[in-house]
Design a protein around this motif. Structure first.
Motif, mmCIF file in Angstrom:
data_model
loop_
_atom_site.group_PDB
_atom_site.id
_atom_site.type_symbol
_atom_site.label_atom_id
_atom_site.label_comp_id
_atom_site.label_asym_id
_atom_site.label_seq_id
_atom_site.Cartn_x
_atom_site.Cartn_y
_atom_site.Cartn_z
ATOM 1 N N LEU A 47 -10.604 22.043 43.527
ATOM 2 C CA LEU A 47 -11.379 21.082 42.741
ATOM 3 C C LEU A 47 -10.755 19.684 42.712
ATOM 4 O O LEU A 47 -11.448 18.706 42.399
ATOM 5 C CB LEU A 47 -11.526 21.591 41.301
ATOM 6 N N ILE A 48 -9.479 19.601 43.013
ATOM 7 C CA ILE A 48 -8.799 18.306 42.949
ATOM 8 C C ILE A 48 -9.418 17.330 43.952
ATOM 9 O O ILE A 48 -9.594 17.648 45.122
ATOM 10 C CB ILE A 48 -7.293 18.471 43.239
ATOM 11 N N GLY A 49 -9.763 16.156 43.455
ATOM 12 C CA GLY A 49 -10.363 15.132 44.298
ATOM 13 C C GLY A 49 -11.878 15.112 44.259
ATOM 14 O O GLY A 49 -12.509 14.212 44.824
ATOM 15 N N MET A 50 -12.475 16.100 43.596
ATOM 16 C CA MET A 50 -13.936 16.125 43.480
ATOM 17 C C MET A 50 -14.358 15.397 42.207
ATOM 18 O O MET A 50 -13.855 15.691 41.116
ATOM 19 C CB MET A 50 -14.457 17.574 43.436
ATOM 20 N N GLY A 51 -15.289 14.460 42.339
ATOM 21 C CA GLY A 51 -15.747 13.713 41.164
ATOM 22 C C GLY A 51 -14.586 13.033 40.475
ATOM 23 O O GLY A 51 -13.715 12.432 41.124
ATOM 24 N N PRO A 52 -14.506 13.137 39.143
ATOM 25 C CA PRO A 52 -13.417 12.489 38.400
ATOM 26 C C PRO A 52 -12.158 13.341 38.299
ATOM 27 O O PRO A 52 -11.205 12.960 37.629
ATOM 28 C CB PRO A 52 -14.043 12.285 37.013
ATOM 29 N N ILE A 53 -12.127 14.518 38.942
ATOM 30 C CA ILE A 53 -10.966 15.408 38.864
ATOM 31 C C ILE A 53 -9.872 14.867 39.784
ATOM 32 O O ILE A 53 -9.985 14.934 41.007
ATOM 33 C CB ILE A 53 -11.341 16.846 39.266
ATOM 34 N N GLU A 54 -8.802 14.350 39.180
ATOM 35 C CA GLU A 54 -7.778 13.663 39.960
ATOM 36 C C GLU A 54 -6.491 14.454 40.141
ATOM 37 O O GLU A 54 -5.743 14.197 41.076
ATOM 38 C CB GLU A 54 -7.445 12.317 39.305
ATOM 39 N N ASP A 55 -6.212 15.385 39.240
ATOM 40 C CA ASP A 55 -4.942 16.103 39.353
ATOM 41 C C ASP A 55 -5.116 17.571 38.977
ATOM 42 O O ASP A 55 -6.197 18.017 38.575
ATOM 43 C CB ASP A 55 -3.870 15.459 38.467
ATOM 44 N N GLY B 157 -3.892 19.256 36.491
ATOM 45 C CA GLY B 157 -4.160 19.502 35.076
ATOM 46 C C GLY B 157 -5.645 19.444 34.754
ATOM 47 O O GLY B 157 -6.179 20.306 34.058
ATOM 48 N N GLN B 158 -6.314 18.411 35.259
ATOM 49 C CA GLN B 158 -7.752 18.302 35.042
ATOM 50 C C GLN B 158 -8.497 19.448 35.725
ATOM 51 O O GLN B 158 -9.455 19.996 35.171
ATOM 52 C CB GLN B 158 -8.252 16.964 35.585
ATOM 53 N N ALA B 159 -8.055 19.803 36.912
ATOM 54 C CA ALA B 159 -8.708 20.879 37.648
ATOM 55 C C ALA B 159 -8.584 22.204 36.905
ATOM 56 O O ALA B 159 -9.555 22.972 36.801
ATOM 57 C CB ALA B 159 -8.097 20.996 39.045
ATOM 58 N N MET B 160 -7.397 22.484 36.362
ATOM 59 C CA MET B 160 -7.209 23.732 35.619
ATOM 60 C C MET B 160 -8.022 23.721 34.330
ATOM 61 O O MET B 160 -8.531 24.763 33.893
ATOM 62 C CB MET B 160 -5.723 23.937 35.315
ATOM 63 N N SER B 161 -8.180 22.565 33.723
ATOM 64 C CA SER B 161 -9.010 22.458 32.521
ATOM 65 C C SER B 161 -10.461 22.817 32.832
ATOM 66 O O SER B 161 -11.118 23.513 32.065
ATOM 67 C CB SER B 161 -8.927 21.042 31.949
ATOM 68 N N VAL B 162 -10.951 22.339 33.985
ATOM 69 C CA VAL B 162 -12.309 22.684 34.398
ATOM 70 C C VAL B 162 -12.419 24.183 34.641
ATOM 71 O O VAL B 162 -13.401 24.819 34.236
ATOM 72 C CB VAL B 162 -12.698 21.906 35.676
ATOM 73 N N PHE B 163 -11.410 24.778 35.272
ATOM 74 C CA PHE B 163 -11.421 26.220 35.516
ATOM 75 C C PHE B 163 -11.504 26.985 34.198
ATOM 76 O O PHE B 163 -12.294 27.936 34.066
ATOM 77 C CB PHE B 163 -10.168 26.639 36.286
ATOM 78 N N VAL B 164 -10.693 26.592 33.234
ATOM 79 C CA VAL B 164 -10.675 27.285 31.945
ATOM 80 C C VAL B 164 -12.036 27.178 31.255
ATOM 81 O O VAL B 164 -12.557 28.163 30.718
ATOM 82 C CB VAL B 164 -9.560 26.727 31.040
ATOM 83 N N HIS B 165 -12.628 25.996 31.269
ATOM 84 C CA HIS B 165 -13.937 25.811 30.644
ATOM 85 C C HIS B 165 -15.040 26.556 31.387
ATOM 86 O O HIS B 165 -16.101 26.847 30.808
ATOM 87 C CB HIS B 165 -14.284 24.315 30.575
ATOM 88 N N ALA B 166 -14.798 26.859 32.661
ATOM 89 C CA ALA B 166 -15.809 27.574 33.448
ATOM 90 C C ALA B 166 -15.771 29.077 33.221
ATOM 91 O O ALA B 166 -16.722 29.784 33.587
ATOM 92 C CB ALA B 166 -15.606 27.277 34.937
ATOM 93 N N ILE B 167 -14.695 29.589 32.617
ATOM 94 C CA ILE B 167 -14.546 31.042 32.440
ATOM 95 C C ILE B 167 -15.731 31.680 31.724
ATOM 96 O O ILE B 167 -16.246 32.720 32.169
ATOM 97 C CB ILE B 167 -13.215 31.361 31.714
ATOM 98 N N PRO B 168 -16.247 31.109 30.618
ATOM 99 C CA PRO B 168 -17.395 31.746 29.952
ATOM 100 C C PRO B 168 -18.648 31.814 30.836
ATOM 101 O O PRO B 168 -19.534 32.643 30.578
ATOM 102 C CB PRO B 168 -17.641 30.839 28.738
ATOM 103 N N PHE B 169 -18.737 30.965 31.851
ATOM 104 C CA PHE B 169 -19.896 30.971 32.745
ATOM 105 C C PHE B 169 -19.715 31.939 33.929
ATOM 106 O O PHE B 169 -20.653 32.133 34.703
ATOM 107 C CB PHE B 169 -20.147 29.563 33.297
ATOM 108 N N ASN B 170 -18.543 32.536 34.051
ATOM 109 C CA ASN B 170 -18.288 33.457 35.165
ATOM 110 C C ASN B 170 -18.886 34.820 34.821
ATOM 111 O O ASN B 170 -18.180 35.797 34.552
ATOM 112 C CB ASN B 170 -16.788 33.565 35.446
#
Length: 472
Positions: free
Chosen positions: A171-179, A181-194
């Motif tokens: 996910l790093i480098g996609m949209g506003p995801i720069e590092d 930490g941000q990428a892992m935050s997106v992963f964590v928030h995506a867990i309920p949708f898995n």
């Protein structure tokens, strides 16, 4: 054979042939070998293309890793058998007044507990509970289903696994995801949708307690086991050598449940988790090597002759050879599909469906088809994530919204579907290995449940897309 060519519809032929032959012949090795041969002939490589494919695919670091992992796991299992550790564990558990349902629930909880490795989990659950589940007349197919459904579906839901790191890295480098930490935050928030991973794990528990009824081939297998005591179908070929199912305990020594079973398990868990925390990568293969060494030394101090220890280790390695052969051919077929552009073709014929309302559902469907066809979830992540997530960011104006979380989860869930039930998947092979089940019997009994869960998730993704995420 490093180049990738586009063969259009023909690119689906090897994987489709392997799956069809596997169900028809019930012989996985034959089916995979024929599929690889047909594939290289289709590519115009001639008969020599087959050994060339094997040489280039198996002479890689990734296959060497899983080869060594399998050999060390086989050694540990053989040591468990030779010291009577499995029998001791079975006797200890039996004192807890178990029932048939409770034995299966133990396997369910054990699979979720060993969340850090989808390779270790099915082997650990199957090997540890096989004797106990046989005694309570649980079919090997059911045990393999429990072990398989609590491996990859659990690993992809936990943020401290290699799965999470890999997905976040993509996910790093996609949209506003720069590092990271941000990428892992997106992963964590995506867990309920898995949804696929979550529902798959829950359904296992519901099937065990009877709230979800048995149906299809699984019902037939369980009826056979309960009525006749035959945990395997007549004529079945367990995906585990006799060296790891019929090894008797060494006579004349007194073994310890703590030293010969619990300690090695703790070594595997602590090394895998510790290396992940401090090194950023779970060293599962090294963990099993350490456990095998400690077990071997312990056995020598307990009075087992060195020659017997080495003979047992060799027998353990020999016992996992059926699984290694299947994995070798599956890896070769996956490489062949990559060279023929199978995934690219699937994406090309489906990319026109990607609308805001359909995006999560179509993303899940594409990932599921690719993963089932190739047997690789991580490969699916690497292919679909860079395609679906930039589209989602285009629709959200580069904002991280629930649509992004849903699409990340859809890719992860779709990839897990293939890893969970494809006969070409290494995790499916390992579940059959751990449970000592016929591989195709395991696949045939598990697929109806996997498809039912996938269908429900697809419907839910459609509802989410139309009624919630369409305007997000």
């Amino acid at each position: 054979m490093e180049t990738t060519d586009t063969f259009g519809l023909l690119s689906l032929l090897p994987a489709a042939l392997a799956i069809a032959l596997a169900f028809i012949t019930r012989n996985t090795v034959f089916s995979l070998a024929i599929a690889c041969l047909v594939g290289v002939l289709t590519m115009g490589k001639g008969l020599m293309g087959f050994p060339t494919l094997l040489k280039e695919t198996l002479g890689t670091t990734s296959f060497s890793w899983i080869l060594l992992l399998e050999l060390f796991i086989g050694t540990v299992i053989a040591f468990f058998q030779r010291t009577g550790a499995i029998q001791n564990f079975t006797l200890w558990v039996e004192k807890r007044r178990l029932t048939r349902v409770r034995v299966q629930l133990i396997g369910w909880f054990m699979g979720m507990f060993v969340f850090f490795s989808d390779y270790f989990s099915p082997l650990f659950v199957g090997t540890t509970l096989r004797g106990l589940s046989d005694r309570y007349r649980v079919s090997r197919e059911k045990l393999a289903y429990i072990a398989d459904s609590t491996s990859a579906p659990v690993s992809v839901l936990v943020p401290i696994t290699g799965w999470a790191v890999f997905i976040a890295g993509l996910l790093i480098g996609m949209g506003p995801i720069e590092d990271a930490g941000q990428a892992m935050s997106v992963f964590v928030h995506a867990i309920p949708f898995n949804l696929y991973a979550i529902v798959s794990v829950l359904v296992v528990g519901l099937v065990i307690v009877g709230l979800v009824p048995l149906f299809g081939p699984m019902r037939k297998a369980e009826r056979r086991a309960q009525e006749t005591g035959d945990v395997l179908r007549e004529g079945a070929e367990p995906l585990l050598g006799e060296e790891l199912t019929d090894t008797p305990p060494y006579e004349g020594i007194r073994t310890s449940l703590m030293l010969n079973f619990i300690l090695p398990v703790l070594i595997v868990i602590s090394v895998a988790i510790g290396t992940f925390v401090f090194l950023g990568s779970a060293k599962t293969m090294e963990a099993f090597l350490a456990a095998a060494v400690v077990l071997g030394v312990t056995m020598r101090f307990q009075g087992v002759p060195l020659n017997d220890i080495m003979k047992t280790a060799t027998a353990g390695m020999k016992g996992v050879m059926p699984a290694i052969i299947v994995l070798a051919l599956a890896y070769s077929l996956n490489q062949l599909s990559k060279q023929m552009g199978t995934a690219d073709y699937i994406v090309t014929v489906t990319e026109g469906w990607l609308t805001p309302h359909l995006l999560p559902a179509v993303t899940f469907l594409i990932a599921a088809v690719i993963a089932f066809s190739t047997g690789t979830s991580w490969g699916t992540f690497a292919i679909v994530m860079p395609l679906a997530i930039p589209v989602a960011f285009t629709l959200t104006g580069d904002a991280i919204t629930p649509l992004i979380y849903a699409c990340v989860a859809a890719v992860a869930g779709g990839g897990v579907f293939g890893d969970h039930c494809s006969p070409l998947s290494d995790t499916t092979v390992l579940a059959s290995t751990g449970a000592a089940s016929d591989h195709i019997d395991h696949v045939k009994t598990q697929i109806p449940y996997a498809l039912a869960v996938a269908a429900c998730c697809l419907v839910i993704y459609l509802l989410i897309g139309f009624f919630w995420l369409g305007n997000v």
